[in-house]
Scaffold this motif. Sequence first.
Motif, PDB file in Angstrom:
ATOM      1  N   ARG A   1      13.596   6.581 -12.072  1.00 54.45           N
ATOM      2  CA  ARG A   1      12.728   7.494 -12.816  1.00 54.45           C
ATOM      3  C   ARG A   1      13.478   8.245 -13.903  1.00 54.45           C
TER       4      ARG A   1
ATOM      5  N   LEU B   1      10.824   3.623  -9.892  1.00 58.90           N
ATOM      6  CA  LEU B   1       9.531   3.087 -10.287  1.00 58.90           C
ATOM      7  C   LEU B   1       9.579   1.570 -10.348  1.00 58.90           C
TER       8      LEU B   1
ATOM      9  N   ALA C   1       3.289   6.437 -13.964  1.00 60.12           N
ATOM     10  CA  ALA C   1       4.636   6.945 -13.694  1.00 60.12           C
ATOM     11  C   ALA C   1       4.649   8.466 -13.669  1.00 60.12           C
TER      12      ALA C   1
END
Length: 326
Positions: A161, A82, A74
């Motif tokens: 995110r 994500l 990530a």
Amino acid sequence: MISVVVPVYNRPREAEELLDSLVRQSRGGFEVVLVEDGSQVDSRAVAERYAGRLDVSYYVKENGGPGPARNYGADRAKGDFLVFLDSDCIAPPSYMEAVSRAVEAGVRAFGGPDRADERFTPMQKAVSYSMTSFFTTGGIRGGKHKLDRFIPRSFNMGVARDLFERVGGFAPMRFGEDIDLSMRIIAAGGEPRLLPEAAVCHKRRTSLRSFFRQVYFSGVARINLTKRHPGSLKAVHLLPAAFTVGSLLCLGLAFVRPAFLLPLGLAALVWCADSSLRNRSLRVGLLSAATSFVQLWGYGIGFLTGAWKRLVLKRTEAETYRTNFF
């Protein structure tokens, strides 16, 4: 952009099947971040073969388990959203289309279901059955899109995110790190959704021994999650332990009166019949009876072991695991 983050540990063949399925998506506009988690058999060659067909990045780190590997990926991903997939999953062609529509509609976090693929071996289909059937503790309960009925698991989940970073990503837990993350997302008001149309085919473990270890550690993790999140333990989490204790009583009393084996026989018959009809295979049905016992007994024994170590002996979370599963 959507970033698909995949931790890999000694599974180049499975990683290739996943990348092949991502090449066949009906909608593009995503990248793939492959993180090798200290494998002895790596997937570098696999990633290189697909570099010209996918926007794929490949990284290597020391072994630390899937949670830290996902965080590592990530941190290096370019997308604003994500998606986390396990390397032993296969994404149907419409998967990214379903995820993209959800993201465009404003979904900030989601979880998707899993199912068996027709190409799976009989054992893989049986394991899938025991983990998703209404007649075991696995699978998705209900059809609501709120997380109070469904907890996203990291084999197939996604999160924006900024929300992922706000809650701190995956915790350094050996097991149960995905449930822990989902609980923190809920606490942060993320409102994860169930996306039934974003299903994946999940191979899971392919032997009774490895499957037992998987569900055993899941049972231990439930106690650790209860310590981290007081009040999160529900009645359904006690069922495998109750089934395990009841099974032992039935087996013991059967020496006095064989009729006490009837409840276990009835359970096996239900699992076998239901799985045989669902998979159109008596062989898969018979295997499903065995994997369902393994699933309930493994989780139940792990739950009881974790409760003894954490609640009675007051051990730390790290001390509940004598070996590293990954």
